[in-house]
Design an enzyme around this catalytic site. Structure first.
Site, PDB file in Angstrom:
ATOM      1  N   ASP A   8      28.654  33.079  37.399  1.00 21.71           N
ATOM      2  CA  ASP A   8      27.434  32.542  37.819  1.00 21.71           C
ATOM      3  C   ASP A   8      26.871  33.883  38.603  1.00 21.71           C
ATOM      4  O   ASP A   8      27.264  34.938  38.321  1.00 21.71           O
ATOM      5  CB  ASP A   8      27.695  31.281  38.956  1.00 21.71           C
ATOM      6  CG  ASP A   8      28.568  31.581  39.895  1.00 21.71           C
ATOM      7  OD1 ASP A   8      28.982  32.809  40.145  1.00 21.71           O
ATOM      8  OD2 ASP A   8      28.621  30.642  40.976  1.00 21.71           O
ATOM      9  N   CYS A  65      33.055  33.621  39.687  1.00 19.74           N
ATOM     10  CA  CYS A  65      32.114  32.897  40.456  1.00 19.74           C
ATOM     11  C   CYS A  65      32.452  33.410  41.882  1.00 19.74           C
ATOM     12  O   CYS A  65      33.176  34.469  42.210  1.00 19.74           O
ATOM     13  CB  CYS A  65      31.948  31.408  40.457  1.00 19.74           C
ATOM     14  SG  CYS A  65      33.272  30.456  41.015  1.00 19.74           S
ATOM     15  N   THR A  67      33.970  31.921  44.508  1.00 20.49           N
ATOM     16  CA  THR A  67      35.348  31.968  45.069  1.00 20.49           C
ATOM     17  C   THR A  67      36.365  31.878  43.715  1.00 20.49           C
ATOM     18  O   THR A  67      37.570  32.016  44.004  1.00 20.49           O
ATOM     19  CB  THR A  67      35.434  30.724  45.797  1.00 20.49           C
ATOM     20  OG1 THR A  67      35.115  29.592  44.928  1.00 20.49           O
ATOM     21  CG2 THR A  67      34.456  30.800  46.991  1.00 20.49           C
ATOM     22  N   HIS A  98      54.601  32.189  32.633  1.00 27.66           N
ATOM     23  CA  HIS A  98      55.174  30.710  32.538  1.00 27.66           C
ATOM     24  C   HIS A  98      54.285  29.494  32.271  1.00 27.66           C
ATOM     25  O   HIS A  98      54.783  28.663  31.924  1.00 27.66           O
ATOM     26  CB  HIS A  98      55.657  30.504  33.932  1.00 27.66           C
ATOM     27  CG  HIS A  98      56.841  31.625  34.454  1.00 27.66           C
ATOM     28  ND1 HIS A  98      57.100  31.472  35.989  1.00 27.66           N
ATOM     29  CD2 HIS A  98      57.446  32.444  33.818  1.00 27.66           C
ATOM     30  CE1 HIS A  98      58.164  32.438  36.097  1.00 27.66           C
ATOM     31  NE2 HIS A  98      58.360  33.072  34.679  1.00 27.66           N
ATOM     32  N   HIS A 133      59.621  27.404  29.164  1.00 25.81           N
ATOM     33  CA  HIS A 133      58.485  27.120  29.773  1.00 25.81           C
ATOM     34  C   HIS A 133      57.361  26.387  28.598  1.00 25.81           C
ATOM     35  O   HIS A 133      56.551  25.795  29.416  1.00 25.81           O
ATOM     36  CB  HIS A 133      57.826  28.355  30.080  1.00 25.81           C
ATOM     37  CG  HIS A 133      58.334  29.286  31.097  1.00 25.81           C
ATOM     38  ND1 HIS A 133      58.641  28.938  32.450  1.00 25.81           N
ATOM     39  CD2 HIS A 133      59.157  30.578  30.961  1.00 25.81           C
ATOM     40  CE1 HIS A 133      59.328  29.811  32.947  1.00 25.81           C
ATOM     41  NE2 HIS A 133      59.962  30.807  32.198  1.00 25.81           N
TER      42      HIS A 133
END
Length: 145
Positions: A8, A65, A67, A98, A133
Site C-alpha cells: 500500500d 504496508c 506495519t 516449519h 511439519h
C-alpha cells in the site's frame, strides 16, 4: 521462482527496494501495485497477491504496508495462503522451514530497509523442511474447510 509483489502507500518505498533485490537474484516477479505513495486500501493489493499465490500463478508473494499487520490479516483470508508477518531474520527462516509460508508480510514503518532486505533474502532462500511439519501444514489446511 515467480513472486507476486504488492504494497500500500505505507509500504511503497520498501517495495521498490524489494524489487531491486528480486532483480539482483534473478527472480521473476509481478508488481500488483500501487505505483506511488498516494493513499490506497491495502486489502485490495493483499487480495491480488494472495489470489495469485493461491491459484499457483506465483510460487510466493511479498506484501508490505506500514506495519505488515493489515496485509497479513487480509492475505490469510484467502484459502491456501499462509502469510507470515516477519520483522526478524529468525522468524523469516522458521516460517519457511516449519510453516511453509508462501506469503511474506513486512512493515516499512516498523523495520529498516537493510533488515527488511535480509529478511526477504532469508525467506526467499529457505526451503520447507517437510517431514513432521507437513502434518501440521495439513492440519492448517483442514481449518480452511
Amino acid at each position: 521462482m515467480k513472486v507476486a509483489l504488492g504494497s500500500d502507500h505505507g509500504g511503497y518505498n520498501l517495495k521498490t527496494k524489494i524489487k531491486e533485490l528480486l532483480e539482483q537474484k534473478g527472480i521473476k516477479y509481478h508488481d500488483f501495485g500501487p505505483d506511488s505513495t498516494d493513499s490506497v486500501d491495502y486489502p485490495d493489493f493483499a487480495k491480488e497477491v494472495a489470489n495469485g499465490v493461491a491459484s499457483g500463478d506465483y510460487d510466493r508473494g511479498i506484501l508490505i504496508c506500514g506495519t505488515g499487520i493489515g496485509m497479513s490479516i487480509a492475505a490469510n483470508k484467502v484459502k491456501g495462503v499462509r502469510a507470515s508477518l516477519c520483522h526478524d531474520v529468525f522468524s523469516a527462516k522458521a516460517t519457511r522451514l516449519h510453516n511453509n509460508s508462501n506469503v511474506l508480510a513486512m512493515g516499512e514503518r516498523v523495520i529498516g530497509t537493510e533488515l527488511a532486505l535480509e529478511i526477504a533474502r532469508t525467506w526467499l532462500d529457505t526451503e520447507f523442511e517437510g517431514g513432521r511439519h507437513q502434518r501440521r501444514i495439513d492440519k492448517i489446511s483442514q481449518l480452511e474447510e
